[in-house]
Design a protein around this motif. Structure first.
Motif, PDB file in Angstrom:
ATOM      1  N   HIS A   1     -10.789 -33.244  52.552  1.00  0.00           N
ATOM      2  CA  HIS A   1     -10.692 -34.560  51.910  1.00  0.00           C
ATOM      3  C   HIS A   1      -9.261 -35.095  51.872  1.00  0.00           C
ATOM      4  O   HIS A   1      -8.808 -35.636  50.862  1.00  0.00           O
ATOM      5  CB  HIS A   1     -11.281 -34.512  50.496  1.00  0.00           C
ATOM      6  N   HIS A   2      -8.556 -34.943  52.990  1.00  0.00           N
ATOM      7  CA  HIS A   2      -7.234 -35.549  53.173  1.00  0.00           C
ATOM      8  C   HIS A   2      -6.215 -35.088  52.134  1.00  0.00           C
ATOM      9  O   HIS A   2      -5.238 -35.791  51.859  1.00  0.00           O
ATOM     10  CB  HIS A   2      -7.336 -37.086  53.159  1.00  0.00           C
ATOM     11  N   GLY A   3      -6.469 -33.918  51.542  1.00  0.00           N
ATOM     12  CA  GLY A   3      -5.525 -33.397  50.548  1.00  0.00           C
ATOM     13  C   GLY A   3      -5.809 -33.870  49.138  1.00  0.00           C
ATOM     14  O   GLY A   3      -4.926 -33.844  48.272  1.00  0.00           O
ATOM     15  N   SER A   4      -7.049 -34.270  48.879  1.00  0.00           N
ATOM     16  CA  SER A   4      -7.423 -34.732  47.535  1.00  0.00           C
ATOM     17  C   SER A   4      -7.226 -33.611  46.507  1.00  0.00           C
ATOM     18  O   SER A   4      -7.378 -32.427  46.823  1.00  0.00           O
ATOM     19  CB  SER A   4      -8.885 -35.185  47.548  1.00  0.00           C
TER      20      SER A   4
ATOM     21  N   ILE B   1      -3.196 -31.378  57.345  1.00  0.00           N
ATOM     22  CA  ILE B   1      -3.727 -32.441  56.487  1.00  0.00           C
ATOM     23  C   ILE B   1      -3.879 -33.692  57.335  1.00  0.00           C
ATOM     24  O   ILE B   1      -2.898 -34.201  57.887  1.00  0.00           O
ATOM     25  CB  ILE B   1      -2.798 -32.725  55.290  1.00  0.00           C
ATOM     26  N   SER B   2      -5.112 -34.172  57.454  1.00  0.00           N
ATOM     27  CA  SER B   2      -5.389 -35.397  58.194  1.00  0.00           C
ATOM     28  C   SER B   2      -5.369 -36.560  57.211  1.00  0.00           C
ATOM     29  O   SER B   2      -6.256 -36.689  56.363  1.00  0.00           O
ATOM     30  CB  SER B   2      -6.753 -35.311  58.897  1.00  0.00           C
ATOM     31  N   VAL B   3      -4.355 -37.416  57.331  1.00  0.00           N
ATOM     32  CA  VAL B   3      -4.162 -38.469  56.329  1.00  0.00           C
ATOM     33  C   VAL B   3      -3.390 -39.637  56.943  1.00  0.00           C
ATOM     34  O   VAL B   3      -2.653 -39.473  57.926  1.00  0.00           O
ATOM     35  CB  VAL B   3      -3.401 -37.894  55.103  1.00  0.00           C
ATOM     36  N   GLY B   4      -3.571 -40.804  56.370  1.00  0.00           N
ATOM     37  CA  GLY B   4      -2.820 -41.996  56.764  1.00  0.00           C
ATOM     38  C   GLY B   4      -2.489 -42.810  55.534  1.00  0.00           C
ATOM     39  O   GLY B   4      -2.650 -42.347  54.400  1.00  0.00           O
ATOM     40  N   ARG B   5      -2.011 -44.027  55.745  1.00  0.00           N
ATOM     41  CA  ARG B   5      -1.710 -44.886  54.594  1.00  0.00           C
ATOM     42  C   ARG B   5      -2.987 -45.145  53.808  1.00  0.00           C
ATOM     43  O   ARG B   5      -4.022 -45.482  54.379  1.00  0.00           O
ATOM     44  CB  ARG B   5      -1.117 -46.207  55.081  1.00  0.00           C
ATOM     45  N   ASN B   6      -2.920 -44.979  52.490  1.00  0.00           N
ATOM     46  CA  ASN B   6      -4.133 -45.129  51.699  1.00  0.00           C
ATOM     47  C   ASN B   6      -3.762 -45.489  50.253  1.00  0.00           C
ATOM     48  O   ASN B   6      -2.600 -45.380  49.844  1.00  0.00           O
ATOM     49  CB  ASN B   6      -4.953 -43.840  51.729  1.00  0.00           C
ATOM     50  N   ARG B   7      -4.778 -45.897  49.497  1.00  0.00           N
ATOM     51  CA  ARG B   7      -4.594 -46.277  48.087  1.00  0.00           C
ATOM     52  C   ARG B   7      -5.142 -45.219  47.141  1.00  0.00           C
ATOM     53  O   ARG B   7      -5.282 -45.467  45.953  1.00  0.00           O
ATOM     54  CB  ARG B   7      -5.260 -47.628  47.809  1.00  0.00           C
ATOM     55  N   TYR B   8      -5.473 -44.039  47.673  1.00  0.00           N
ATOM     56  CA  TYR B   8      -6.090 -42.998  46.859  1.00  0.00           C
ATOM     57  C   TYR B   8      -5.091 -41.916  46.426  1.00  0.00           C
ATOM     58  O   TYR B   8      -5.456 -40.991  45.717  1.00  0.00           O
ATOM     59  CB  TYR B   8      -7.232 -42.334  47.635  1.00  0.00           C
ATOM     60  N   GLY B   9      -3.861 -42.016  46.874  1.00  0.00           N
ATOM     61  CA  GLY B   9      -2.873 -40.998  46.540  1.00  0.00           C
ATOM     62  C   GLY B   9      -3.011 -39.728  47.350  1.00  0.00           C
ATOM     63  O   GLY B   9      -2.563 -38.659  46.940  1.00  0.00           O
ATOM     64  N   HIS B  10      -3.646 -39.814  48.547  1.00  0.00           N
ATOM     65  CA  HIS B  10      -3.774 -38.643  49.422  1.00  0.00           C
ATOM     66  C   HIS B  10      -2.500 -38.497  50.280  1.00  0.00           C
ATOM     67  O   HIS B  10      -1.991 -39.496  50.781  1.00  0.00           O
ATOM     68  CB  HIS B  10      -4.978 -38.798  50.362  1.00  0.00           C
ATOM     69  N   PRO B  11      -2.023 -37.299  50.481  1.00  0.00           N
ATOM     70  CA  PRO B  11      -2.463 -36.061  49.831  1.00  0.00           C
ATOM     71  C   PRO B  11      -1.894 -35.981  48.411  1.00  0.00           C
ATOM     72  O   PRO B  11      -0.770 -36.425  48.151  1.00  0.00           O
ATOM     73  CB  PRO B  11      -1.877 -34.969  50.723  1.00  0.00           C
ATOM     74  N   ALA B  12      -2.663 -35.404  47.509  1.00  0.00           N
ATOM     75  CA  ALA B  12      -2.256 -35.328  46.109  1.00  0.00           C
ATOM     76  C   ALA B  12      -1.070 -34.386  45.944  1.00  0.00           C
ATOM     77  O   ALA B  12      -0.953 -33.370  46.633  1.00  0.00           O
ATOM     78  CB  ALA B  12      -3.430 -34.827  45.256  1.00  0.00           C
ATOM     79  N   ALA B  13      -0.179 -34.753  45.014  1.00  0.00           N
ATOM     80  CA  ALA B  13       1.002 -33.913  44.752  1.00  0.00           C
ATOM     81  C   ALA B  13       0.573 -32.514  44.321  1.00  0.00           C
ATOM     82  O   ALA B  13       1.224 -31.511  44.668  1.00  0.00           O
ATOM     83  CB  ALA B  13       1.864 -34.563  43.674  1.00  0.00           C
ATOM     84  N   LEU B  14      -0.551 -32.421  43.576  1.00  0.00           N
ATOM     85  CA  LEU B  14      -1.037 -31.123  43.110  1.00  0.00           C
ATOM     86  C   LEU B  14      -1.437 -30.228  44.291  1.00  0.00           C
ATOM     87  O   LEU B  14      -1.156 -29.023  44.297  1.00  0.00           O
ATOM     88  CB  LEU B  14      -2.233 -31.330  42.172  1.00  0.00           C
ATOM     89  N   THR B  15      -2.082 -30.818  45.311  1.00  0.00           N
ATOM     90  CA  THR B  15      -2.496 -30.050  46.489  1.00  0.00           C
ATOM     91  C   THR B  15      -1.276 -29.532  47.244  1.00  0.00           C
ATOM     92  O   THR B  15      -1.235 -28.364  47.658  1.00  0.00           O
ATOM     93  CB  THR B  15      -3.367 -30.917  47.414  1.00  0.00           C
ATOM     94  N   LEU B  16      -0.283 -30.390  47.432  1.00  0.00           N
ATOM     95  CA  LEU B  16       0.939 -29.980  48.136  1.00  0.00           C
ATOM     96  C   LEU B  16       1.658 -28.878  47.354  1.00  0.00           C
ATOM     97  O   LEU B  16       2.212 -27.944  47.951  1.00  0.00           O
ATOM     98  CB  LEU B  16       1.852 -31.180  48.343  1.00  0.00           C
ATOM     99  N   GLU B  17       1.636 -29.005  46.031  1.00  0.00           N
ATOM    100  CA  GLU B  17       2.284 -27.989  45.186  1.00  0.00           C
ATOM    101  C   GLU B  17       1.589 -26.639  45.349  1.00  0.00           C
ATOM    102  O   GLU B  17       2.254 -25.594  45.418  1.00  0.00           O
ATOM    103  CB  GLU B  17       2.235 -28.446  43.730  1.00  0.00           C
ATOM    104  N   ARG B  18       0.238 -26.646  45.414  1.00  0.00           N
ATOM    105  CA  ARG B  18      -0.493 -25.393  45.609  1.00  0.00           C
ATOM    106  C   ARG B  18      -0.099 -24.725  46.931  1.00  0.00           C
ATOM    107  O   ARG B  18       0.100 -23.515  47.011  1.00  0.00           O
ATOM    108  CB  ARG B  18      -2.001 -25.658  45.618  1.00  0.00           C
TER     109      ARG B  18
END
Length: 572
Positions: free
Chosen positions: A504-507, A526-543
Motif C-alpha cells: 500500500h505504497h508505504g501506508s 516502495i512504489s509511490v508517487g505524488r499523492n495527498r495520502y501522506g504515502h509513504p508514511a513517516a512511521l513506515t519509514l521509521e520502522r
C-alpha cells in the motif's frame, strides 16, 4: 502590403476552420484532418499507428501533395489538348492549375515546410537535368537532410527526432526510387516503400531498441491508397462542399472516411495479433549492420539482396531472442503499482494508474528489457491505481491471461472489466480457474466485501536465492495471514534473501514492525508517487530504518531492478 498579407492569413485560417467543420462528421479518428489540415491526432492513436508502421499515413504528407500535383498536371494537360489547345499551351495550363492548387493545399497545412520537401527535391532534380548536371544516386537523401537543416535551423523543433525521422524517410524513399529506375512499376513502388523505411530503422534501434518490421508492406499498400484515392477524393469532396454541394460531397467524404477507418482499423487489428513491434538488442543491431554491409558487397542483384537480408533478419531474431534471466523491475508508475517480471514467461503484477504511463512509456519499458509480449498479468485487486494500464496493454500487446480473485471478478467493476478484456480474446481466470501465473499466488482466504478485502499476493523466485514478495495493498492483518501461508507452503527456504515490495505504497497501516521482524526482508521497495495520502508514511519509514532494512522508492530512484540488488549483494 502588411494589411494584404494579414488578409491572406485570415482567409487561409477561415478556410482551414471551415474545412475542419466539414470533415468532422466523417472523420471520427481525425486522420483526414491530419492529412489535409495538419491537425493533431489523438496522442495514443498517433503513437500506436506510428509504432505499428503507418508512417506514411502520419508524417509523409508531402508524398500526397506530390501525387496530387502529378495527377493534376497530367489531367489538365489532357483536358487542354481535348479543348483544342496546343501541347505547350495545355502544358502551361496544367502547370498553372497544379501550382495554384498545390499552394492552396500547402496553406491548408498551415504552410508547413516539410509538406513541400518531396516537391523541392523533385524540382531540383528537374532543374539539374535541364541545366546538364548529373543527378547522383545519393542526391535525394543528401538534399532531404540539407533542406531539413536549412529550413529548420531557427526552428524550435530542429532537434526533434520526428523531424529527422521524416527527412530520412523522404530521402531514403526517393533514393530507392532513383536506384530502381528502369525497373517495373511494382518493383519501383516496393523499392520506395523499403527505402523510406530502411534508413529510419537504425534511428529507431539506436533510440528505442525496437522497430516495426511490417512498415514496408504497410507503405506498399497505403502509399497508393492514400495518394491516389484518399487525399484527392478528400480534396475534391471539400471543394464540392465549399461550393455548396449537398449531395455528392457528403457521399464522397463519408465514403473516404469509412474506407480509411476500416482499412487502417482492420490492418491494425491484424498486426496486433502477429507481434508487430520487434524489440531488438544492440548486439543484434550490430550483427544486422555487418550482414547488411556483407550483402551489399557480395550480392549484386536487388532480388538476391532482399532474400538474403530477410532470411538473416529472421535467423538473427531466433538466435538472439533468448529469454532474459529471471528478474523483477518495479516500474515507476507514479502513485500506483506495477512490476514487470522477466524470464521465459514474462508477466506483469498490476498495471499502474490509467494516465501515468502512455503507450510510448510502456513501449520504452518493454523495449529496454526486450519484452514483446505478456504471458500473464496478475492483479492484486481492482483499484484503479493497480489496473489502469490493463485496457491499453490488452489492446496493444499480446496478453495471455489475466488473473485476480473470484470475489473481485464478481463485483460490478470486476464484471465490467472482465467483459471488456474478454472481448479482446484475453483469458480471465481466478485461483480456481485455468493455470495462468507460473508463480505461487496467494489468493484471499476470507472473501471479505470490505475495501481491499480480496487482496492477492505473489512470491517470485529469482536467481541467487532471491525471492520477490508482493502483497499489493494488503493491510497488516492480511500480511500476517499471507506470511503464515508462505511458511506453511514452504515457499521460502533458510537461504532465501527476501526482496519485499512494501504494501500500500508505504501506508502506516501496512508493514507493521512485527511483520517486518518476522519476515526480515533483505531489501525493500516502495512504489509511490505524488499523492495527498501522506504515502509513504513517516512511521513506515521509521520502522524500516529501525530494523536496518535498506529500501528504495520509485518516486526518487525511478524503475527498480532486482538484478542491481543481486549484483550489490554478490559484491558485498
Amino acid at each position: 502590403m502588411e494589411f494584404a498579407n494579414e488578409s491572406k492569413v485570415i482567409w487561409i485560417e477561415n478556410l482551414r476552420r471551415e474545412c475542419l467543420q466539414i470533415l468532422q462528421p466523417y472523420d471520427s479518428w481525425g486522420m483526414l484532418s491530419h492529412l489535409l489540415l495538419n491537425q493533431a491526432l489523438n496522442p495514443e492513436l498517433e503513437t500506436l499507428l506510428r509504432e505499428l508502421g503507418f508512417v506514411h499515413l502520419l508524417s509523409a504528407a508531402g508524398i500526397h501533395l506530390y501525387g496530387w500535383a502529378d495527377g493534376i498536371r497530367g489531367l489538365f494537360s489532357k483536358l487542354g489538348q481535348s479543348a483544342g489547345l496546343r501541347a505547350d499551351q495545355a502544358r502551361h495550363l496544367a502547370v498553372i492549375v497544379c501550382l495554384a492548387s498545390s499552394l492552396v493545399l500547402w496553406g491548408l497545412q498551415d504552410f508547413r515546410l516539410g509538406f513541400i520537401r518531396p516537391l523541392l527535391i523533385v524540382g531540383m532534380r528537374l532543374l539539374a537535368e535541364r541545366w546538364g548536371f548529373r543527378w547522383r544516386l545519393f542526391a535525394p537523401l543528401i538534399l532531404a537532410l540539407v533542406i531539413d537543416f536549412v529550413l529548420g535551423w531557427n526552428s524550435s523543433e530542429f532537434a526533434s527526432i520526428a523531424r529527422w525521422h521524416y527527412a530520412l524517410a523522404v530521402g531514403g524513399g526517393l533514393l530507392a526510387w532513383e536506384a530502381s529506375r528502369g525497373r517495373p512499376t511494382w518493383l519501383r513502388h516496393l523499392a520506395l516503400s523499403v527505402g523510406s523505411w530502411l534508413l529510419t530503422v537504425p534511428l529507431g534501434l539506436g533510440l528505442h531498441s525496437r522497430f516495426a518490421p511490417w512498415t514496408p508492406l504497410i507503405s506498399l499498400l497505403f502509399i497508393p491508397f492514400v495518394t491516389v484515392f484518399v487525399f484527392p477524393a478528400t480534396v475534391i469532396g471539400l471543394a464540392l462542399r465549399l461550393c455548396g454541394d449537398q449531395v455528392a460531397a457528403p457521399f464522397l467524404l463519408s465514403g473516404v472516411g469509412w474506407s480509411l477507418q476500416k482499412s487502417v482499423g482492420g490492418l491494425s487489428s491484424l498486426l496486433l495479433k502477429i507481434n508487430p513491434i520487434w524489440m531488438v538488442s544492440m548486439q543484434l543491431s550490430l550483427v544486422a549492420a555487418v550482414l547488411a554491409w556483407f550483402c551489399i558487397a557480395v550480392f549484386k542483384t536487388l532480388r538476391a539482396r532482399v532474400f538474403f537480408l530477410v532470411g538473416c533478419v529472421f535467423l538473427c531474431r531466433m538466435i538472439f531472442n533468448a529469454p532474459p534471466s529471471q528478474a523483477v523491475v518495479q516500474l515507476n508508475v507514479g502513485q500506483g503499482d506495477s512490476a514487470l517480471v522477466l524470464g521465459p514467461a514474462p508477466g506483469l503484477i498490476d498495471a499502474g494508474p490509467p494516465r501515468h504511463h502512455a503507450l510510448n512509456d510502456w513501449l520504452d519499458v518493454f523495449s529496454s528489457e526486450q519484452v514483446d509480449r505478456l504471458d500473464w498479468i496478475l492483479l492484486s485487486h481492482l483499484d484503479l491505481d493497480h489496473v489502469g494500464g490493463v485496457d491499453l496493454l490488452s489492446r496493444v500487446f499480446q496478453v495471455g491471461c489475466i488473473q485476480t480473485s473470484r470475489a473481485e471478478w464478481k463485483t460490478p467493476r470486476g464484471e465490467k472489466w472482465k467483459k471488456n478484456i474478454e472481448s479482446r480474446d484475453v483469458i480471465t481466470t481466478n485461483e480456481l480457474g485455468l493455470p495462468c501465473v507460473l508463480f505461487p499466488v496467494l489468493a484471499p482466504l476470507n472473501q471479505s466485501s470490505e475495501k481491499n478485502g480480496q487482496m492477492n499476493g505473489i512470491v517470485v523466485s529469482l536467481p541467487h536465492h532471491w525471492v520477490y514478495v508482493n502483497f499489493g495493498d494488503a493491510s497488516s492483518e492480511q500480511e500476517d495471514e499471507f506470511l503464515k501461508r508462505i511458511r506453511s507452503q514452504k515457499l521460502l527456504d533458510p537461504n532465501s534473501k527476501i526482496l519485499l515490495k512494501i504494501s500500500h505504497h508505504g501506508s502506516w497501516h501496512s508493514s507493521s514492525e512485527g511483520f517486518l521482524r518476522s519476515l526480515h526482508p533483505d531489501h525493500a521497495w516502495i512504489s509511490v508517487g505524488r499523492n495527498r495520502y501522506g504515502h509513504p508514511a513517516a512511521l513506515t519509514l521509521e520502522r524500516l530504518r529501525k530494523l536496518q532494512i535498506p529500501f528504495e522508492r520509485t518516486d526518487r530512484s525511478g524503475n527498480l531492478n532486482s538484478r542491481k540488488i543481486s549484483m550489490i549483494a554478490e559484491v558485498k
